[in-house]
Design a protein around this motif. Structure first.
Motif, PDB file in Angstrom:
ATOM      1  N   ASN A   7      -1.959  -1.110  10.345  1.00 25.66           N
ATOM      2  CA  ASN A   7      -1.901  -0.138   9.255  1.00 25.66           C
ATOM      3  C   ASN A   7      -2.192  -0.872   7.945  1.00 25.66           C
ATOM      4  OD1 ASN A   7      -1.463   1.887   7.481  1.00 25.66           O
ATOM      5  ND2 ASN A   7       0.682   2.264   8.041  1.00 25.66           N
ATOM      6  N   LEU A   8      -3.344  -0.605   7.370  1.00 25.20           N
ATOM      7  CA  LEU A   8      -3.755  -1.360   6.177  1.00 25.20           C
ATOM      8  C   LEU A   8      -2.872  -1.072   4.967  1.00 25.20           C
ATOM      9  CD1 LEU A   8      -7.661  -1.379   6.387  1.00 25.20           C
ATOM     10  CD2 LEU A   8      -5.995  -2.875   7.481  1.00 25.20           C
ATOM     11  N   LEU A   9      -2.113   0.002   5.025  1.00 25.30           N
ATOM     12  CA  LEU A   9      -1.190   0.299   3.927  1.00 25.30           C
ATOM     13  C   LEU A   9      -0.044  -0.723   3.879  1.00 25.30           C
ATOM     14  CD1 LEU A   9      -1.456   2.632   1.927  1.00 25.30           C
ATOM     15  CD2 LEU A   9       0.099   3.962   3.341  1.00 25.30           C
ATOM     16  N   ASN A  10       0.109  -1.454   4.982  1.00 22.22           N
ATOM     17  CA  ASN A  10       1.138  -2.504   4.998  1.00 22.22           C
ATOM     18  C   ASN A  10       0.698  -3.781   4.309  1.00 22.22           C
ATOM     19  OD1 ASN A  10       3.670  -1.897   6.299  1.00 22.22           O
ATOM     20  ND2 ASN A  10       2.476  -1.446   8.144  1.00 22.22           N
ATOM     21  N   LEU A  11      -0.590  -3.872   3.951  1.00 18.45           N
ATOM     22  CA  LEU A  11      -1.119  -5.171   3.519  1.00 18.45           C
ATOM     23  C   LEU A  11      -1.445  -5.197   2.033  1.00 18.45           C
ATOM     24  CD1 LEU A  11      -3.543  -5.841   6.536  1.00 18.45           C
ATOM     25  CD2 LEU A  11      -1.131  -6.476   6.296  1.00 18.45           C
ATOM     26  N   ILE A 137       7.021   2.057   1.772  1.00 21.96           N
ATOM     27  CA  ILE A 137       7.391   1.928   0.348  1.00 21.96           C
ATOM     28  C   ILE A 137       6.191   2.283  -0.527  1.00 21.96           C
ATOM     29  CG2 ILE A 137       8.195   0.365  -1.464  1.00 21.96           C
ATOM     30  CD1 ILE A 137       9.540  -1.275   0.830  1.00 21.96           C
ATOM     31  N   ILE A 138       5.076   1.588  -0.316  1.00 17.89           N
ATOM     32  CA  ILE A 138       3.914   1.851  -1.174  1.00 17.89           C
ATOM     33  C   ILE A 138       3.353   3.244  -0.857  1.00 17.89           C
ATOM     34  CG2 ILE A 138       2.024   0.879   0.245  1.00 17.89           C
ATOM     35  CD1 ILE A 138       2.540   0.297  -3.519  1.00 17.89           C
ATOM     36  N   VAL A 177       9.648  -5.097  -0.102  1.00 13.04           N
ATOM     37  CA  VAL A 177       9.627  -4.587  -1.477  1.00 13.04           C
ATOM     38  C   VAL A 177       8.665  -5.429  -2.324  1.00 13.04           C
ATOM     39  CG1 VAL A 177      11.019  -4.423  -3.591  1.00 13.04           C
ATOM     40  CG2 VAL A 177      11.858  -3.418  -1.467  1.00 13.04           C
ATOM     41  N   CYS A 178       8.728  -6.737  -2.181  1.00 13.85           N
ATOM     42  CA  CYS A 178       7.837  -7.588  -2.998  1.00 13.85           C
ATOM     43  C   CYS A 178       6.368  -7.341  -2.651  1.00 13.85           C
ATOM     44  CB  CYS A 178       8.173  -9.067  -2.822  1.00 13.85           C
ATOM     45  SG  CYS A 178       9.701  -9.512  -3.661  1.00 13.85           S
ATOM     46  N   ASN A 179       6.067  -7.207  -1.369  1.00 10.81           N
ATOM     47  CA  ASN A 179       4.669  -6.948  -1.007  1.00 10.81           C
ATOM     48  C   ASN A 179       4.188  -5.612  -1.562  1.00 10.81           C
ATOM     49  OD1 ASN A 179       4.571  -9.362   0.300  1.00 10.81           O
ATOM     50  ND2 ASN A 179       4.616  -8.530   2.368  1.00 10.81           N
ATOM     51  N   ALA A 180       5.078  -4.639  -1.589  1.00 10.65           N
ATOM     52  CA  ALA A 180       4.708  -3.343  -2.171  1.00 10.65           C
ATOM     53  C   ALA A 180       4.556  -3.476  -3.688  1.00 10.65           C
ATOM     54  CB  ALA A 180       5.755  -2.285  -1.811  1.00 10.65           C
ATOM     55  N   LEU A 181       5.424  -4.246  -4.307  1.00  7.39           N
ATOM     56  CA  LEU A 181       5.316  -4.447  -5.763  1.00  7.39           C
ATOM     57  C   LEU A 181       3.990  -5.133  -6.110  1.00  7.39           C
ATOM     58  CD1 LEU A 181       8.944  -5.682  -6.643  1.00  7.39           C
ATOM     59  CD2 LEU A 181       7.974  -3.464  -7.210  1.00  7.39           C
ATOM     60  N   ARG A 210      15.407 -15.517  -5.979  1.00  4.61           N
ATOM     61  CA  ARG A 210      14.127 -15.528  -5.238  1.00  4.61           C
ATOM     62  C   ARG A 210      13.120 -14.618  -5.911  1.00  4.61           C
ATOM     63  NH1 ARG A 210      15.570 -13.496   0.345  1.00  4.61           N
ATOM     64  NH2 ARG A 210      13.386 -13.779   0.910  1.00  4.61           N
ATOM     65  N   LEU A 211      13.605 -13.519  -6.436  1.00  2.00           N
ATOM     66  CA  LEU A 211      12.692 -12.573  -7.089  1.00  2.00           C
ATOM     67  C   LEU A 211      12.006 -13.233  -8.278  1.00  2.00           C
ATOM     68  CD1 LEU A 211      11.737  -9.567  -7.073  1.00  2.00           C
ATOM     69  CD2 LEU A 211      13.501  -9.124  -8.787  1.00  2.00           C
ATOM     70  N   SER A 212      12.772 -13.958  -9.053  1.00  2.00           N
ATOM     71  CA  SER A 212      12.161 -14.563 -10.250  1.00  2.00           C
ATOM     72  C   SER A 212      11.121 -15.602  -9.862  1.00  2.00           C
ATOM     73  CB  SER A 212      13.222 -15.145 -11.175  1.00  2.00           C
ATOM     74  OG  SER A 212      13.773 -16.297 -10.596  1.00  2.00           O
TER      75      SER A 212
END
Ligand code: SAH
Length: 369
Positions: A7-11, A137-138, A177-181, A210-212
């Motif tokens: 699913n390319l929406l995952n990438l 998420i995205i 979440v980070c990959n979607a961001l 880790r987020l920063s």
């Protein structure tokens, strides 16, 4: 066979680049496909006309672009729109679009349910079910932009802001979440300003660090109390990461960030619980060294709750005290409460029958970031 397809929406861009490398294609294909999917909302490879026919055929055999299914749309009197999206397995999540004069904000979910068990939040009543995938998420933004009209078509950016303030604790679904961001910020996808993408957290301290290191977005902190005793009750993860650990971590985040020079402090106004003048003074004192603005959220009630909303008079007095101490205070206007779309009212209603009896929470000490 289709469930074996990617699913390319995952990438995100990096993932797509790797995907194309694996099928023997050049990396610029990642940019092309990113644009087709996210800027043009295209999910049919045949419409991706700058790809060769052979590549389109190859993609059809190996990949899909699959967002969550939207099962209902409710439009509030104030223009707020709530979508329920069904996921595999009969679960549901909600996304909310809040139009305002100068911006349009999409409130996105990161998990099905939530493990944190904040006592005033209706998502908590549902317990934790599972993390959302990147596509889920995205997919909320992808769907909303398609539905509201993308910039290519309308010339206007209807969704200008994203807040991770729907169901779930975003920092407990860190990688997805980070990959979607990444895609929200990528100029070839949604190209949102990092100042207009906000992660809201109850305070998962190690994940904040880790987020920063991973990316830069604006930060909101669900504080709700200025002392540990009360916060332990309202936001139980406080028992694991109390205020003297949490606030320095927030300060560190701000020091690393260009997106957020100030943290938005979310403070739900609960009648007789955290809304007295003493609470306001304590909050002002606690935040003294933290660049912050305060967002007061009048409590949004839900069935079976023990809490009530503070009166307007009490909220005004609370605001006055903080303002006198030099804080910027905004009371978050309740939006979409006629369709249960306000903060803390989001629950996966499609799953109503199983919702309460399957309630699953994780003892705070077991929560790992
Ligand atoms: N887990 C994230 C996102 C949660 S929802 C976090 O804790 O920040 C976004 C905000 O709505 C949080 O500040 C949350 O505490 C608040 N909220 C939850 N339930 C609410 C309710 N019933 N009324 C008002 N605000 C609520």
């Amino acid at each position: 066979m289709s469930n074996e397809k990617v699913n390319l929406l995952n990438l995100n861009r990096e993932g797509l680049t790797q995907f194309f490398a694996e099928i023997g294609e050049k990396s610029f294909r990642a940019t092309q496909v990113l644009k087709w999917i996210h800027q043009f909302g295209v999910d049919d490879f045949d419409e991706m006309t700058n790809l060769s026919k052979a590549l389109r055929t190859k993609l059809k055999e190996t990949a899909v672009v699959q967002g969550p299914d939207v099962v209902s749309e409710q439009i509030s009197e104030d223009g707020t729109i709530k979508w329920a999206l069904s996921l595999n397995g009969g679960q549901a999540i909600e996304a909310v679009f809040i139009p305002e004069n100068s911006r349009g904000t999409l409130c996105i979910s990161s998990q099905v349910g939530c493990a944190l068990d904040c006592s005033f939040c209706s998502t908590a009543q549902q317990g934790f079910n599972r993390n959302l995938s990147v596509a889920e998420i995205i997919g909320q933004l992808w769907f909303a932009v398609k539905k509201l009209g993308n910039q290519q078509m309308t010339g206007e950016r209807r969704v200008s802001n994203v807040v991770m303030m729907g169901m779930g604790e975003p920092l407990l679904n860190f990688d997805n979440v980070c990959n979607a961001l990444d895609m929200m910020l990528d100029d070839c996808a949604y190209g949102l300003s990092k100042r207009r993408v906000t992660i809201s957290t109850s305070g998962v301290v190690p994940a904040l660090k880790r987020l920063s290191e991973r990316l830069d977005v604006a930060l909101a902190l669900s504080l709700h109390a200025a002392d540990d005793d009360l916060r332990d009750i309202l936001v139980p993860i406080n028992k694991k990461y109390p205020l003297d650990v949490l606030l320095p971590a927030v300060k560190d985040y701000l020091e690393h960030s260009n997106a957020s020079s100030m943290v938005t402090i979310e403070y739900v106004m609960l009648k007789g619980v955290n809304d007295t003048p003493e609470h306001a003074f304590a909050l002002a004192k606690l935040l003294k060294d933290i660049p912050s603005k305060v967002n007061l959220i009048p409590f949004n009630p839900f069935p079976d709750t023990q809490y009530e909303t503070s009166t307007d008079k009490v909220i005004d007095e609370f605001t006055r005290i903080l303002t006198n101490k030099g804080y910027i205070v905004i009371t978050r206007r309740t939006r979409g409460d006629d369709i249960d779309a306000a903060c803390g009212q989001l629950v996966g209603k499609v799953n109503d029958k199983t919702k309460r009896k399957e309630r699953r929470t994780i003892p705070v000490q077991q929560i790992t970031a």
